[in-house]
Write a protein that holds these residues in place. Structure first.
Motif, mmCIF file in Angstrom:
data_model
loop_
_atom_site.group_PDB
_atom_site.id
_atom_site.type_symbol
_atom_site.label_atom_id
_atom_site.label_comp_id
_atom_site.label_asym_id
_atom_site.label_seq_id
_atom_site.Cartn_x
_atom_site.Cartn_y
_atom_site.Cartn_z
ATOM 1 N N ASN A 170 -22.107 -5.384 21.761
ATOM 2 C CA ASN A 170 -21.430 -5.772 22.741
ATOM 3 C C ASN A 170 -21.860 -6.860 23.646
ATOM 4 O O ASN A 170 -22.803 -7.709 22.940
ATOM 5 N N PHE B 255 -17.093 -2.936 27.136
ATOM 6 C CA PHE B 255 -17.474 -2.525 25.829
ATOM 7 C C PHE B 255 -18.087 -1.101 25.864
ATOM 8 O O PHE B 255 -18.941 -0.667 26.491
ATOM 9 N N GLU B 256 -17.788 -0.322 24.419
ATOM 10 C CA GLU B 256 -18.732 0.809 24.224
ATOM 11 C C GLU B 256 -20.094 0.508 23.651
ATOM 12 O O GLU B 256 -20.304 -0.671 23.449
ATOM 13 N N PRO B 257 -20.920 1.409 23.435
ATOM 14 C CA PRO B 257 -22.425 1.140 23.286
ATOM 15 C C PRO B 257 -22.292 0.493 21.809
ATOM 16 O O PRO B 257 -21.624 0.600 20.938
ATOM 17 N N GLY C 2 -23.822 0.623 26.407
ATOM 18 C CA GLY C 2 -22.269 0.246 26.903
ATOM 19 C C GLY C 2 -22.306 -0.729 28.009
ATOM 20 O O GLY C 2 -23.383 -0.788 28.832
ATOM 21 N N ASP D 168 -8.500 -3.485 26.193
ATOM 22 C CA ASP D 168 -9.202 -2.829 25.289
ATOM 23 C C ASP D 168 -10.275 -3.807 24.688
ATOM 24 O O ASP D 168 -9.724 -5.064 24.577
ATOM 25 N N THR E 8 -23.940 -0.662 18.054
ATOM 26 C CA THR E 8 -24.211 0.367 16.999
ATOM 27 C C THR E 8 -25.166 -0.386 15.858
ATOM 28 O O THR E 8 -24.750 -1.521 15.637
ATOM 29 N N GLY F 97 -11.992 -2.694 21.805
ATOM 30 C CA GLY F 97 -12.344 -1.789 20.399
ATOM 31 C C GLY F 97 -12.119 -2.430 19.222
ATOM 32 O O GLY F 97 -11.488 -3.366 19.203
ATOM 33 N N ARG G 72 -16.432 -6.711 19.895
ATOM 34 C CA ARG G 72 -17.680 -6.659 19.673
ATOM 35 C C ARG G 72 -18.296 -7.831 18.550
ATOM 36 O O ARG G 72 -17.453 -8.222 17.779
#
Length: 382
Positions: free
Chosen positions: A267, A234-236, A230, A327, A238, A329, A186
């Motif tokens: 992301n 990628f995750e959402p 997301g 991944d 923040t 993260g 990210r």
């Protein structure tokens, strides 16, 4: 080192750990690497960037000059050990009960040592490998990251040394070695808002302009609507308010300004410019008189080079029997700089104790990591 079979990463890691290379001090760690790499045939170049009183030492070393060019990137600088709590000296490099102790054992002198051991074994079996191999080792990863990898990459580009692919050896495995291969990160940025109002007496608010109320409304606009849900990899994203201050000790005074600090991890649906525009729009919507300062430590990136990623996955499976999870993260690493120049991924040991008191790494894991890095070279430079 090439004459010994198999090469053992533990003595190398111990030598590195015994160098007190707390950012930005080199501490002798790069000299240890040069003394090991030159006998293997590497041409080593020291690169020094930054102000004279706090310059950062970096190392670029290369073997061969043809394609494909594989680069291993890492850092020998470490975070301060702290003043108390260690069972032994944080720079002892002691081995006890199958564990190697010392600052950097996990993050990431142990990883660099494993790569050198795997590299030595690879070169023993392949004395004239196809393509070329380089190492980009910085002393400024744990610090501001201004005079390290980013500056070395600029030098590499100016001197025709940009690789075709790069692997960052950060400790990215989560539970067991090889369970995770990072193919992106990210983006990270910080926004600092200073919102100006008009100071006055709290009993006569009509004669003042309370910047706190206006800043609260701005932050409400920014925090109530998610940035996104997301993306594929990628995750959402923040957005977190990490600071709020008015510096006001008087209960009956409306202050003249209020300040907030915001940390955003985003992301691949955004750029830092997009996020900055969103923050400015929230300020404009509240007619805020404000100063907005944005600092960006890295944009988001995703490596989509199938041949490179698949080669890494094959190497992981061959060396560990595991199918690595792809991944994106975690926080940031120097891969964010390399991504602007070539495909990059991250693969290393389990980061269970990095930055902790009594930091350590299992001896067996470092030896397995050396075998894994040899497999990576065999897959990517057959």
């Amino acid at each position: 080192m090439i004459d010994n079979a198999p090469a053992d990463p533990i003595p190398i890691a111990q030598a590195l750990i015994r160098c007190p290379s707390v950012t930005p001090v080199e501490g002798g760690a790069l000299t240890v690497l040069e003394d090991l790499l030159r006998p293997m045939g590497f041409t080593c170049t020291r690169l020094r960037f930054g102000p004279p009183d706090a310059a950062v030492e970096n190392l670029f070393a290369r073997l061969g000059d043809g394609p494909p060019h594989f680069c291993y990137a890492g850092h020998t600088d470490v975070v301060p050990p702290g003043e108390r709590g260690w069972d032994d000296s944080p720079f002892s490099g002691l081995v006890r009960n199958g564990l190697l102790y010392g600052r950097g054992a996990c993050d990431m002198k142990g990883g660099i040592a494993a790569f050198l051991a795997g590299l030595a074994d690879f070169l023993r079996a392949n004395p004239h490998p196809r393509g070329s191999i380089s190492l980009l080792i910085t002393g400024d990863e744990e610090g501001p990251s201004i005079d390290g990898t980013a500056k070395v990459l600029e030098w590499m580009q100016a001197n025709g040394q940009i690789p075709d692919m790069a692997l960052v050896g950060e400790p990215t495995s989560k539970v067991t070695l090889g369970d995770t291969l990072k193919i992106g990160r990210r983006g990270s940025m910080t926004a600092r808002i200073t919102l100006h109002g008009t100071q006055g007496h709290s009993a006569y608010p009509q004669k003042a302009d309370n910047p706190i109320h206006r800043l609260i409304r701005v932050l409400h606009r920014l925090t109530t609507e998610p940035l996104d849900a997301g993306s594929e990899w990628f995750e959402p994203s923040t957005l977190q308010v990490t600071g709020f201050d008015v510096g006001n000790a008087a209960s009956n005074v409306i202050p003249g300004e209020a300040r907030a600090m915001i940390s955003i991890r985003f992301n691949d649906l955004h750029t830092s410019a997009d996020i900055a525009a969103r923050i400015q729009a929230a300020l404009d919507a509240e007619d805020a008189r404000a100063d907005l300062a944005i600092s960006v430590s890295g944009e988001s990136f995703l490596t989509r080079n199938d041949a490179f990623v698949e080669g890494l996955q094959r190497a992981i499976h061959r060396a560990t029997g595991r199918d690595a999870r792809l991944d994106t993260g975690g926080g940031t690493s120097d891969a964010r700089f390399i991504a602007d120049y070539c495909p990059v991924a991250e693969l290393g040991a389990v980061g269970a104790t990095m930055h902790q008191v009594n930091e350590h790494a299992p001896v067996a894991e470092l030896r397995d990591l050396a075998s894994l890095y040899r497999a990576v070279l065999e897959e990517l430079l057959p």
